[in-house]
Motif scaffolding. Sequence first.
Motif, PDB file in Angstrom:
ATOM      1  N   ARG A 101      38.200  34.415  32.730  1.00 62.21           N
ATOM      2  CA  ARG A 101      37.352  35.542  32.350  1.00 62.21           C
ATOM      3  C   ARG A 101      37.923  36.821  32.935  1.00 62.21           C
ATOM      4  O   ARG A 101      38.133  36.930  34.136  1.00 62.21           O
ATOM      5  N   THR A 102      38.203  37.774  32.085  1.00 59.35           N
ATOM      6  CA  THR A 102      38.621  39.098  32.554  1.00 59.35           C
ATOM      7  C   THR A 102      37.371  39.965  32.617  1.00 59.35           C
ATOM      8  O   THR A 102      36.257  39.465  32.561  1.00 59.35           O
ATOM      9  N   LEU A 103      37.573  41.280  32.730  1.00 57.14           N
ATOM     10  CA  LEU A 103      36.431  42.174  32.895  1.00 57.14           C
ATOM     11  C   LEU A 103      35.449  42.047  31.733  1.00 57.14           C
ATOM     12  O   LEU A 103      34.234  42.066  31.933  1.00 57.14           O
ATOM     13  N   HIS A 141      42.524  32.012  40.034  1.00 54.62           N
ATOM     14  CA  HIS A 141      41.710  31.651  41.201  1.00 54.62           C
ATOM     15  C   HIS A 141      40.239  31.519  40.815  1.00 54.62           C
ATOM     16  O   HIS A 141      39.398  31.252  41.662  1.00 54.62           O
ATOM     17  N   ARG A 142      39.982  31.715  39.533  1.00 56.37           N
ATOM     18  CA  ARG A 142      38.592  31.660  39.070  1.00 56.37           C
ATOM     19  C   ARG A 142      38.643  31.210  37.615  1.00 56.37           C
ATOM     20  O   ARG A 142      39.159  31.929  36.763  1.00 56.37           O
ATOM     21  N   ARG A 184      35.596  28.157  41.319  1.00 54.96           N
ATOM     22  CA  ARG A 184      36.343  29.171  42.083  1.00 54.96           C
ATOM     23  C   ARG A 184      37.276  28.510  43.078  1.00 54.96           C
ATOM     24  O   ARG A 184      36.993  27.432  43.594  1.00 54.96           O
ATOM     25  N   MET A 185      38.377  29.178  43.334  1.00 53.36           N
ATOM     26  CA  MET A 185      39.387  28.639  44.250  1.00 53.36           C
ATOM     27  C   MET A 185      39.762  29.679  45.297  1.00 53.36           C
ATOM     28  O   MET A 185      39.473  30.860  45.127  1.00 53.36           O
ATOM     29  N   TYR A 186      40.427  29.221  46.349  1.00 49.51           N
ATOM     30  CA  TYR A 186      40.768  30.124  47.447  1.00 49.51           C
ATOM     31  C   TYR A 186      42.092  30.864  47.224  1.00 49.51           C
ATOM     32  O   TYR A 186      42.386  31.814  47.928  1.00 49.51           O
ATOM     33  N   PHE A 187      42.883  30.405  46.274  1.00 51.26           N
ATOM     34  CA  PHE A 187      44.120  31.123  45.948  1.00 51.26           C
ATOM     35  C   PHE A 187      44.527  30.753  44.533  1.00 51.26           C
ATOM     36  O   PHE A 187      44.058  29.760  43.968  1.00 51.26           O
ATOM     37  N   LYS A 188      45.394  31.575  43.969  1.00 49.91           N
ATOM     38  CA  LYS A 188      45.822  31.362  42.590  1.00 49.91           C
ATOM     39  C   LYS A 188      46.632  30.072  42.469  1.00 49.91           C
ATOM     40  O   LYS A 188      47.506  29.806  43.287  1.00 49.91           O
ATOM     41  N   LYS A 245      32.085  24.628  42.718  1.00 44.63           N
ATOM     42  CA  LYS A 245      32.996  24.985  43.801  1.00 44.63           C
ATOM     43  C   LYS A 245      34.080  23.934  43.906  1.00 44.63           C
ATOM     44  O   LYS A 245      33.884  22.789  43.515  1.00 44.63           O
ATOM     45  N   PRO A 246      35.235  24.287  44.418  1.00 39.22           N
ATOM     46  CA  PRO A 246      36.327  23.321  44.481  1.00 39.22           C
ATOM     47  C   PRO A 246      36.063  22.226  45.503  1.00 39.22           C
ATOM     48  O   PRO A 246      35.294  22.411  46.440  1.00 39.22           O
ATOM     49  N   LEU A 280      33.619  32.139  50.926  1.00 37.65           N
ATOM     50  CA  LEU A 280      34.590  33.226  51.117  1.00 37.65           C
ATOM     51  C   LEU A 280      35.187  33.719  49.799  1.00 37.65           C
ATOM     52  O   LEU A 280      36.171  34.449  49.800  1.00 37.65           O
ATOM     53  N   PHE A 281      34.577  33.321  48.673  1.00 40.42           N
ATOM     54  CA  PHE A 281      35.210  33.633  47.389  1.00 40.42           C
ATOM     55  C   PHE A 281      35.205  35.127  47.062  1.00 40.42           C
ATOM     56  O   PHE A 281      36.047  35.601  46.308  1.00 40.42           O
ATOM     57  N   VAL A 328      38.346  36.467  48.288  1.00 41.09           N
ATOM     58  CA  VAL A 328      39.445  36.096  47.389  1.00 41.09           C
ATOM     59  C   VAL A 328      39.466  37.044  46.191  1.00 41.09           C
ATOM     60  O   VAL A 328      40.527  37.518  45.764  1.00 41.09           O
ATOM     61  N   ASP A 329      38.276  37.338  45.655  1.00 41.34           N
ATOM     62  CA  ASP A 329      38.193  38.260  44.515  1.00 41.34           C
ATOM     63  C   ASP A 329      38.782  39.615  44.864  1.00 41.34           C
ATOM     64  O   ASP A 329      39.517  40.214  44.076  1.00 41.34           O
ATOM     65  N   TYR A 343      42.655  39.586  45.103  1.00 40.19           N
ATOM     66  CA  TYR A 343      43.390  39.518  43.844  1.00 40.19           C
ATOM     67  C   TYR A 343      43.028  40.632  42.862  1.00 40.19           C
ATOM     68  O   TYR A 343      43.754  40.861  41.896  1.00 40.19           O
ATOM     69  N   VAL A 369      36.799  47.981  38.700  1.00 41.24           N
ATOM     70  CA  VAL A 369      37.460  46.754  38.256  1.00 41.24           C
ATOM     71  C   VAL A 369      36.520  45.558  38.269  1.00 41.24           C
ATOM     72  O   VAL A 369      36.528  44.735  37.359  1.00 41.24           O
ATOM     73  N   GLU A 425      33.063  43.570  38.052  1.00 41.65           N
ATOM     74  CA  GLU A 425      31.798  43.730  37.337  1.00 41.65           C
ATOM     75  C   GLU A 425      30.598  43.333  38.212  1.00 41.65           C
ATOM     76  O   GLU A 425      29.647  44.096  38.355  1.00 41.65           O
TER      77      GLU A 425
END
Lengths: 134, 270
Positions: free
Chosen positions: A59-61, A86-87, A106-110, A132-133, B51-52, B55-56, B59, B229, B231
């Motif tokens: 999902r982008t903006l 990462h999401r 959701r993840m903690y890194f890409k 959640k992961p 902690l997400f 992370v957001d 990135y 950026v 939302e």
Amino acid sequence: MNWKAILLNRYAVTFGTVAVVTLAWNTYIAMNDDGIIGGRVIGPQGQPVAGAAVVLSERTLLVTTPRGRTTTDADGRFTFTGHTFHRIWLEAEKPGVGAYPQTEYRMYFKGQNMILDEPLQLEPSAGGRSGKPS
Amino acid sequence: MNRFPKWVIHLGLGIICAAMMVPFYWVLKTSLTGENIFAYPPSLVPENPHLFYYVDVWYSIPFFRYLVNSVIVSIIVVVANVVLNAMAGFALTREFMGKGAIIMLFLSCMMIPFQVTIIPAYLITRDIGLLNTHLGMALPLCSTIVCIFVFKASFDAIPKSLIDAARIDGVPDWMIIFRIMVPLSQSAIATNIILAFIWSWNNFLWPLVIIRDNDMQTLPLGLARFLTVVEDSTGALYAFCIMVLVPGLVIFLLAQKQFIAGLTSGAAKG
């Protein structure tokens, strides 16, 4: 030179700890960023569903864009490889059995490897939720 | 002898400290839960923290790049403030024709808001080719009148005989400033560092005017960009605030001993 005093200095301890944690975290990332996502799809009664379509989206903006698509095997298992997000959002569907609504993970890194603890359970009616992961 | 036992005083101070920490705790809690700040009834304990949001933030924008830019600008500002303000403060401790007029000019300049002079400042910065650079961002804060007077007040407290003795020994003016006056003015140095760092770290308007490239932005500009950026911004916004706050907080906590020693030594001087 008094090395012990230098090493136990609060500046050295603080910034040294930050450096060690950063190094450890980046090492962990390097070992776990293959972009593998694995899971299972089950039916309303909990039985594995073979041939269900699973879609991975980003999902982008403004919009949600599909980034991967696969089908489950005979045990209801599916795997995506090489994702760089990462999401993500996952959804599953099999005509005649039911659908699993688009759900956020959701993840903690890409590109984090993720094996889903809970299977995607197909149901006749759909509603969104968050995951959640493992 | 105290009218109250020590534990009562400590209890009272503890309660006051806890009350002052509540806003910081609230920002931290919201960054971990994303809970709406207007939620009622408010919950003191974070529910399902994660902690997400951090992370957001990491990135969504080039956070590390912005942090490096802020640190570079702050270092330039702090060093320039200590050096230039010390020299200006020393000059104002000497007797010369028009000294009163210059002090009046300085004081009157303090009453002119920066917004009024921002266009001339922009034109000057453009003419010397410093637009879109770290030095250009630091330039207007490289010397501040308040800090000049802080140094002047500190230098005034140093006995004139010390300077006269140095002059008799043939010590040049710049060595008198940096080898004699400045080491004796720890309180002024500490005040300069703290004020210059805070002003530079929080500066928004000037970098907004002169910075064109995204890669040159500082953290306050990054915060403004971040809001456009993301939302669902409550949790991520608070996470961003924590990430901006932590470096300065860590530096302050590590150096607070020196800061406080410097300030109190100034208070006892003379």
